[in-house]
Design a protein around this motif. Structure first.
Motif, mmCIF file in Angstrom:
data_model
loop_
_atom_site.group_PDB
_atom_site.id
_atom_site.type_symbol
_atom_site.label_atom_id
_atom_site.label_comp_id
_atom_site.label_asym_id
_atom_site.label_seq_id
_atom_site.Cartn_x
_atom_site.Cartn_y
_atom_site.Cartn_z
ATOM 1 N N ALA A 5 7.675 30.083 -8.155
ATOM 2 C CA ALA A 5 8.177 29.167 -7.132
ATOM 3 C C ALA A 5 9.695 29.081 -7.246
ATOM 4 O O ALA A 5 10.246 29.078 -8.353
ATOM 5 C CB ALA A 5 7.556 27.792 -7.314
ATOM 6 N N THR A 6 10.388 29.034 -6.099
ATOM 7 C CA THR A 6 11.854 28.999 -6.107
ATOM 8 C C THR A 6 12.367 27.846 -5.246
ATOM 9 O O THR A 6 11.812 27.539 -4.190
ATOM 10 C CB THR A 6 12.456 30.307 -5.575
ATOM 11 N N ASP A 7 13.418 27.211 -5.728
ATOM 12 C CA ASP A 7 14.144 26.188 -4.968
ATOM 13 C C ASP A 7 15.629 26.472 -5.120
ATOM 14 O O ASP A 7 16.066 27.016 -6.143
ATOM 15 C CB ASP A 7 13.821 24.792 -5.497
ATOM 16 N N PHE A 8 16.398 26.056 -4.108
ATOM 17 C CA PHE A 8 17.821 26.394 -4.085
ATOM 18 C C PHE A 8 18.658 25.127 -3.930
ATOM 19 O O PHE A 8 18.477 24.350 -2.991
ATOM 20 C CB PHE A 8 18.127 27.358 -2.935
ATOM 21 N N ALA A 9 19.583 24.947 -4.870
ATOM 22 C CA ALA A 9 20.516 23.815 -4.845
ATOM 23 C C ALA A 9 21.931 24.368 -4.983
ATOM 24 O O ALA A 9 22.145 25.585 -4.961
ATOM 25 C CB ALA A 9 20.188 22.840 -5.965
ATOM 26 N N GLY A 10 22.898 23.467 -5.146
ATOM 27 C CA GLY A 10 24.277 23.906 -5.320
ATOM 28 C C GLY A 10 25.068 23.826 -4.031
ATOM 29 O O GLY A 10 24.522 23.605 -2.946
ATOM 30 N N PRO A 11 26.393 24.022 -4.120
ATOM 31 C CA PRO A 11 27.280 23.807 -2.968
ATOM 32 C C PRO A 11 26.905 24.588 -1.722
ATOM 33 O O PRO A 11 26.869 24.027 -0.623
ATOM 34 C CB PRO A 11 28.657 24.245 -3.499
#
Length: 722
Positions: free
Chosen positions: A153-159
């Motif tokens: 499973a993948t999630d994406f955060a950051g600017p």
């Protein structure tokens, strides 16, 4: 000049209308897909320390900033399992070349902050390839779908996960604002004008203004960088002001044509000489206010200025070309297709009526009213005294947005939220560098300082501390890091997300005085040219300051202090975005002057006819009260539609400007202006003798039309108005 233009429009109405509509059609085509061509971000000052650190970092090492954070997780496997590690590495390796500049994993750095507390997830710090925010945004959009195909499973955060989601939300919000506001504007126009044909005029001018301004910005984007947020201000100002201007012109035209129903041409020329001149001055004041944003180095603020100037000036052009041409052709048919149940008996207007009675009541107790209103407005503004400043983070997005959810997951599953700063050191030897790292580690709050890359005598360090990147504590950590002396003979630059916010605050503070001088200076000059007084312009600036600071108090109470967050559907950040009040200041100063010019134009017209200050104020308030209220209501619908935005800073601007417009059009214009004008009396119209003589020869005044309302023994004259 405007009278001559009005006469020309009467003679060449068909040509003017067809040319105007043809240009609008071409502009609509030119503006298609505008949002896809504009830049994201644009909040940095290129001369700031954080911007210089980033530029030197990229020149030496390529990009090493944390642009995105990928969370890999599994409900069963642990991050320490060999298969888990292999899948993380395979997913990153599958991303096309030229996308990822560097990736820091738990497997390489053994940083405990990169693995979840339960061990079933790991975070990867990703640096993207590019030289601009658009490049990084494009790189993120190339990376995301490839990595998302992982068996984990993948999630994406950051600017850049946040920036991409903000851009998506902004486009959706713009469409929503237009779809929501236009039908309501049309419905309210029907109620206000009580005629289908007349109600269509504001919509016609509004659409022409929006498509024209979009085409202008599309052309400008070929020369300079323009932010993705420019179309929002085009819709807000272009549509809103075009509707206001159309309302002013159509209302005056109906008044004039009621006097001379057999001479449409003369009625239109008089309309252009009065309402047309008012529209021109109003547009120039708003455009001047928006031009003050051009003094800031941030692309975002410049872009709002570009979009605002284009929207206002093209709204003016449409209101002075397409609209009068349509009115010349329609004549008395402007009232065609009347709505029967909305009709009412003709009413009398002059120095009596509901608005005039209110003005007289206010002027009987001007000190009590002025002190009371100012006190209330200052109380409303008081929360602004405790405002805290920050910049964009994931909380500007709705709670169900992927990057918002991923960021919350980082904060809950990976321990306390952490922030970082990149520290670039050039020219230090090993001993000096070690001593510098030790000194940075002693800064209060800093929990880790480690090298990220080294090339010759240049080393990139990363300092970390606990807390949100936009909090006051984090900003103080950056300031403290910058106070640490660089190694002897070396230079140290501190950059990163928090450092950018600190530098943004400094840049805004440095340029704000110049913005203020431009806004106030241009307002004073334009209002003097319009009214021949040096007192009225100063009073107008002061009145605007009261309504604007009241709106700042409201947005601080809501968005910084967190009140009504559940009702309005946003996550409180505990601060205001630094750039929002700057945009609001420019826009609101212009919009407030819009109503000030319209009201004072009628007051000046009556003052010239009678020389009676009280009668002039009563008549001006009566003749403009309903129109200003209607214009404010229509503008409030357009602005209020932005309060439905899912992006917090757009919601904040919508609510803040909505409050300011309603306060300005009601409390300030109906109560504070009559009270202060009564107190000042004939001093309202004072100017030094040389300036007064100059204005008599060269000033721009509205010509009185019809018969002036004279002072009679009963203070009452009836003039029939449709």
């Amino acid at each position: 000049m405007i009278e001559r233009w009005g006469a020309l429009v009467v003679r060449r109405a068909v040509v003017v209308l067809l040319v105007g509509l043809g240009i609008a059609a071409a502009a609509a085509v030119a503006g298609v897909g505008l949002e896809d061509r504009l830049d994201a971000g644009g909040f940095d000052d290129p001369s700031s320390q954080s911007a210089r650190e980033l530029a030197q970092e990229r020149a030496t090492f390529g990009n090493r900033s944390v642009d995105a954070i990928v969370i890999f997780s599994s409900p069963t496997a642990k991050a320490s399992d060999p298969a888990f590690r292999a899948e993380v590495e395979r997913s990153l390796a599958s991303v096309p070349g030229g996308t990822i500049a560097a990736a820091q994993t738990w497997y390489d750095a053994q940083d405990p902050a990169l693995v979840s507390k339960d061990g079933h997830a790991t975070a990867v710090y990703v640096s993207l390839v590019g030289t601009s925010q658009d490049d990084f945004g494009d790189a993120f959009e190339r990376m995301e779908p490839v990595v998302a195909e992982s068996s984990l499973a993948t999630d994406f955060a950051g600017p850049y996960a946040v920036y991409v989601d903000v851009n998506k939300e902004t486009k959706a919000d713009l469409l929503r604002a237009e779809l929501v506001s236009m039908p309501i504007v049309l419905l309210l126009s029907l109620i206000i004008f009580r005629s289908v044909v007349a109600a269509l005029m504001p919509v016609l001018v509004g659409l022409a203004a929006v498509v024209g301004a979009r085409a202008t910005v599309a052309g400008l984007n070929e020369l300079v960088h323009v932010s993705i947020f420019a179309p929002n201000i085009i819709t807000l100002l272009g549509l809103g002001l075009a509707i206001d201007y159309a309302l002013f012109v159509v209302s005056r035209f109906r008044e004039e044509i009621a006097r001379t129903p057999d001479d449409t041409g003369a009625a239109l020329v008089r309309t252009m000489a009065t309402a047309g001149r008012t529209v021109a001055f109003s547009a120039l004041t708003v455009a001047a206010a928006m031009s003050s944003l051009l003094v800031f180095p941030q692309t975002f603020l410049k872009s709002i200025g570009y979009g605002g100037i284009a929207a206002v000036l093209i709204a003016m052009v449409a209101a002075l070309t397409v609209l009068p041409a349509a009115l010349a052709l329609l004549g008395t048919r402007i009232d065609a297709l009347r709505i029967p149940f909305l009709q009412r008996a003709p009413r009398t207007e002059g120095d009596h009526g509901a608005w005039a009675r209110l003005a007289r009541a206010v002027m009987r107790r001007p000190v009590l009213v002025a002190v009371g209103v100012v006190t209330v407005l200052l109380v409303v503004a008081s929360p602004f005294l405790g405002v805290k400043w920050g910049s964009v983070d994931y909380r500007v997005l709705p709670a169900d947005t992927p990057s918002h959810q991923a960021s919350e997951r980082l904060n809950t599953e990976f321990g306390a939220e952490r922030s970082t700063a990149n520290v670039l050191v050039e020219g230090a030897d090993r001993a000096g560098l070690d001593a510098y790292v030790a000194a940075l580690s002693e800064v209060p709050g800093v929990v880790d300082v480690r090298p990220v890359a080294s090339e010759g005598e240049t080393t990139l360090l990363r300092a970390a501390w606990r807390g949100n990147s936009q909090s006051g504590t984090s900003q103080q950590v950056v300031r403290d890091l910058r106070t640490v002396d660089a190694p002897p003979g070396a230079e140290a630059l501190v950059g990163g997300l928090t450092a950018s916010t600190v530098d943004l605050a400094t840049s805004v503070g440095d340029h704000l005085p110049l913005m203020g001088v431009i806004v106030v200076g241009v307002m004073l000059v334009l209002l003097f040219l319009a009214f021949g007084s040096v007192v009225l312009p100063l009073k107008a600036v002061l009145m605007n300051a009261f309504s604007i600071t009241a709106s700042f108090g409201v947005v601080t109470w809501i968005f910084s202090d967190g009140h009504l967050a559940g009702l309005l559907g946003f996550t409180p950040q505990g601060f205001l975005d630094l750039t929002n009040p700057i945009v609001m200041l420019a826009v609101l100063f212009g919009l407030s002057m819009d109503y000030e010019v319209f009201l004072l134009s009628r007051v000046r017209e009556q003052w010239d006819a009678t020389g009676d200050n009280d009668l002039a104020v009563q008549t001006g308030v009566q003749k403009t009260g309903r129109i200003i209220t209607s214009a404010a209501l229509l503008l409030a619908v357009v602005i209020g539609a932005f309060s439905l935005s899912g992006v917090v800073f757009m919601k904040m601007m919508g609510i803040g400007m909505l409050v300011a417009i309603l306060v300005d059009a009601t409390v300030v214009r109906a109560l504070l202006v009559p009270a202060t004008m009564r107190l000042l009396g004939r001093w309202n119209w004072w100017a030094p003798a040389p300036l007064a003589r100059w204005w008599e020869r060269h000033g721009f005044r509205e010509e009185a039309t019809g018969s002036p309302i004279p002072r009679t023994g009963t203070d009452r004259v009836d003039i029939l108005v449709p």
